[in-house]
Write a protein that holds these residues in place. Structure first.
Motif, PDB file in Angstrom:
ATOM      1  N   MET A   1     -76.766 -34.093 -76.701  1.00  0.00           N
ATOM      2  CA  MET A   1     -77.210 -32.542 -76.483  1.00  0.00           C
ATOM      3  C   MET A   1     -75.590 -32.140 -75.976  1.00  0.00           C
ATOM      4  N   ALA A   2     -75.303 -32.910 -75.094  1.00  0.00           N
ATOM      5  CA  ALA A   2     -74.002 -32.455 -74.226  1.00  0.00           C
ATOM      6  C   ALA A   2     -72.751 -32.384 -74.736  1.00  0.00           C
ATOM      7  N   ASP A   3     -72.925 -31.447 -76.171  1.00  0.00           N
ATOM      8  CA  ASP A   3     -71.376 -30.718 -76.886  1.00  0.00           C
ATOM      9  C   ASP A   3     -72.007 -29.705 -76.728  1.00  0.00           C
ATOM     10  N   TYR A   4     -70.511 -28.784 -77.466  1.00  0.00           N
ATOM     11  CA  TYR A   4     -70.620 -27.471 -77.305  1.00  0.00           C
ATOM     12  C   TYR A   4     -71.903 -26.928 -78.578  1.00  0.00           C
ATOM     13  N   PRO A   5     -71.818 -26.113 -78.304  1.00  0.00           N
ATOM     14  CA  PRO A   5     -72.261 -25.195 -77.374  1.00  0.00           C
ATOM     15  C   PRO A   5     -73.358 -24.901 -76.207  1.00  0.00           C
ATOM     16  N   TYR A   6     -74.205 -26.573 -76.660  1.00  0.00           N
ATOM     17  CA  TYR A   6     -75.404 -26.450 -75.910  1.00  0.00           C
ATOM     18  C   TYR A   6     -74.997 -26.805 -74.561  1.00  0.00           C
ATOM     19  N   ASN A   7     -74.714 -27.344 -74.040  1.00  0.00           N
ATOM     20  CA  ASN A   7     -74.469 -27.329 -72.269  1.00  0.00           C
ATOM     21  C   ASN A   7     -73.643 -26.393 -71.379  1.00  0.00           C
ATOM     22  N   THR A   8     -74.144 -25.078 -72.211  1.00  0.00           N
ATOM     23  CA  THR A   8     -73.250 -23.822 -71.447  1.00  0.00           C
ATOM     24  C   THR A   8     -74.433 -23.310 -71.288  1.00  0.00           C
ATOM     25  N   ALA A   9     -74.219 -22.768 -70.065  1.00  0.00           N
ATOM     26  CA  ALA A   9     -75.619 -21.729 -69.243  1.00  0.00           C
ATOM     27  C   ALA A   9     -76.106 -20.594 -70.393  1.00  0.00           C
ATOM     28  N   ARG A  10     -74.915 -20.170 -71.244  1.00  0.00           N
ATOM     29  CA  ARG A  10     -75.311 -18.978 -71.874  1.00  0.00           C
ATOM     30  C   ARG A  10     -76.344 -19.311 -72.850  1.00  0.00           C
TER      31      ARG A  10
ATOM     32  N   GLY B   1     -70.364 -23.238 -90.071  1.00  0.00           N
ATOM     33  CA  GLY B   1     -69.346 -21.930 -89.828  1.00  0.00           C
ATOM     34  C   GLY B   1     -70.687 -20.917 -89.124  1.00  0.00           C
ATOM     35  N   GLY B   2     -70.824 -21.102 -89.386  1.00  0.00           N
ATOM     36  CA  GLY B   2     -72.554 -20.370 -88.239  1.00  0.00           C
ATOM     37  C   GLY B   2     -71.898 -19.875 -87.137  1.00  0.00           C
ATOM     38  N   PRO B   3     -72.772 -19.441 -86.576  1.00  0.00           N
ATOM     39  CA  PRO B   3     -72.120 -19.037 -84.808  1.00  0.00           C
ATOM     40  C   PRO B   3     -73.046 -19.335 -84.312  1.00  0.00           C
ATOM     41  N   PRO B   4     -72.113 -20.388 -82.987  1.00  0.00           N
ATOM     42  CA  PRO B   4     -72.265 -20.927 -82.159  1.00  0.00           C
ATOM     43  C   PRO B   4     -73.468 -20.233 -80.736  1.00  0.00           C
ATOM     44  N   PHE B   5     -73.706 -18.636 -80.915  1.00  0.00           N
ATOM     45  CA  PHE B   5     -74.700 -17.843 -80.348  1.00  0.00           C
ATOM     46  C   PHE B   5     -75.098 -16.825 -81.040  1.00  0.00           C
ATOM     47  N   PRO B   6     -75.671 -16.767 -82.068  1.00  0.00           N
ATOM     48  CA  PRO B   6     -76.335 -15.919 -83.016  1.00  0.00           C
ATOM     49  C   PRO B   6     -77.683 -14.815 -82.303  1.00  0.00           C
ATOM     50  N   ALA B   7     -77.926 -14.151 -82.924  1.00  0.00           N
ATOM     51  CA  ALA B   7     -78.896 -12.966 -83.270  1.00  0.00           C
ATOM     52  C   ALA B   7     -79.536 -13.894 -83.469  1.00  0.00           C
ATOM     53  N   HIS B   8     -81.601 -13.705 -82.572  1.00  0.00           N
ATOM     54  CA  HIS B   8     -82.215 -14.026 -81.933  1.00  0.00           C
ATOM     55  C   HIS B   8     -82.935 -14.379 -83.819  1.00  0.00           C
ATOM     56  N   ASP B   9     -82.512 -13.904 -84.906  1.00  0.00           N
ATOM     57  CA  ASP B   9     -83.007 -13.515 -86.191  1.00  0.00           C
ATOM     58  C   ASP B   9     -81.627 -14.741 -87.077  1.00  0.00           C
ATOM     59  N   GLY B  10     -80.688 -15.279 -86.442  1.00  0.00           N
ATOM     60  CA  GLY B  10     -80.296 -16.631 -86.553  1.00  0.00           C
ATOM     61  C   GLY B  10     -80.733 -17.627 -86.048  1.00  0.00           C
ATOM     62  N   LEU B  11     -81.738 -17.878 -85.086  1.00  0.00           N
ATOM     63  CA  LEU B  11     -82.519 -19.069 -84.176  1.00  0.00           C
ATOM     64  C   LEU B  11     -83.374 -19.274 -84.808  1.00  0.00           C
ATOM     65  N   ALA B  12     -83.777 -20.698 -85.189  1.00  0.00           N
ATOM     66  CA  ALA B  12     -85.303 -20.425 -86.397  1.00  0.00           C
ATOM     67  C   ALA B  12     -86.809 -21.778 -84.820  1.00  0.00           C
ATOM     68  N   SER B  13     -86.918 -21.388 -84.451  1.00  0.00           N
ATOM     69  CA  SER B  13     -88.091 -22.329 -83.276  1.00  0.00           C
ATOM     70  C   SER B  13     -88.532 -22.787 -84.032  1.00  0.00           C
ATOM     71  N   LEU B  14     -88.802 -24.674 -83.670  1.00  0.00           N
ATOM     72  CA  LEU B  14     -89.048 -25.138 -84.819  1.00  0.00           C
ATOM     73  C   LEU B  14     -89.428 -26.622 -83.535  1.00  0.00           C
ATOM     74  N   CYS B  15     -90.755 -27.616 -83.363  1.00  0.00           N
ATOM     75  CA  CYS B  15     -91.048 -28.740 -82.873  1.00  0.00           C
ATOM     76  C   CYS B  15     -90.051 -30.058 -83.671  1.00  0.00           C
ATOM     77  N   ALA B  16     -90.171 -30.675 -82.516  1.00  0.00           N
ATOM     78  CA  ALA B  16     -89.829 -31.787 -82.524  1.00  0.00           C
ATOM     79  C   ALA B  16     -89.218 -32.579 -83.695  1.00  0.00           C
ATOM     80  N   SER B  17     -90.877 -32.911 -84.448  1.00  0.00           N
ATOM     81  CA  SER B  17     -90.575 -33.319 -85.287  1.00  0.00           C
ATOM     82  C   SER B  17     -89.908 -32.299 -86.807  1.00  0.00           C
TER      83      SER B  17
END
Length: 134
Positions: free
Chosen positions: A1-10, A49-65
């Motif tokens: 998880m140390a790769d862009y964009p996950y290693n940013t404060a944003r 090709g997805g944006p690294p910082f999408p709006a909330h509708d471009g994200l999904a909350s999931l459990c680890a499994s």
């Protein structure tokens, strides 16, 4: 998880806000379970090709499994490349409907049809004679 964009404060701020807005796993909810989400996933992967910082509708909350299952089925899998965008999702929800939205049985009832009357079970049994063999 140390790769862009996950290693940013944003990303960390976006992730925290999304989990605060949607604290339960979306995939588990579809299956009729209630599970706390701990992973925020891009609906369209950055590698596709997805944006690294999408709006909330471009994200999904999931459990680890569920995140692991989703990632293994998707384009992020690396070695698994198919002409289909996503492999079908296996399993059923609490009502017995397939989890895969493209499944041909999706939204069809497996229960008794309301237009038919139930036939008593004893009328469906076939007698093979007397139990004592006579």
């Amino acid at each position: 998880m140390a790769d862009y964009p996950y290693n940013t404060a944003r990303w960390q701020r976006l992730r925290r806000r999304h989990l605060a807005m949607h604290p339960t796993c979306e995939a588990c909810e579809q299956a009729g379970r209630l599970t706390i989400a701990n992973t925020v996933d891009h609906r369209v992967p950055i590698s596709a090709g997805g944006p690294p910082f999408p709006a909330h509708d471009g994200l999904a909350s999931l459990c680890a499994s569920c995140h692991s299952i989703k990632t293994a089925r998707g384009v992020e899998a690396g070695a698994v490349r198919t002409t289909r965008k996503v492999q079908p999702r296996k399993g059923c929800d609490a009502n017995g409907n397939p989890l895969d939205p493209a499944h041909p049985w999706r939204d069809k009832s497996l229960g008794a049809d309301a237009t038919r009357t139930a036939v008593p079970l004893r009328n469906q049994l076939v007698s093979k004679g007397n139990r004592n063999g006579r």
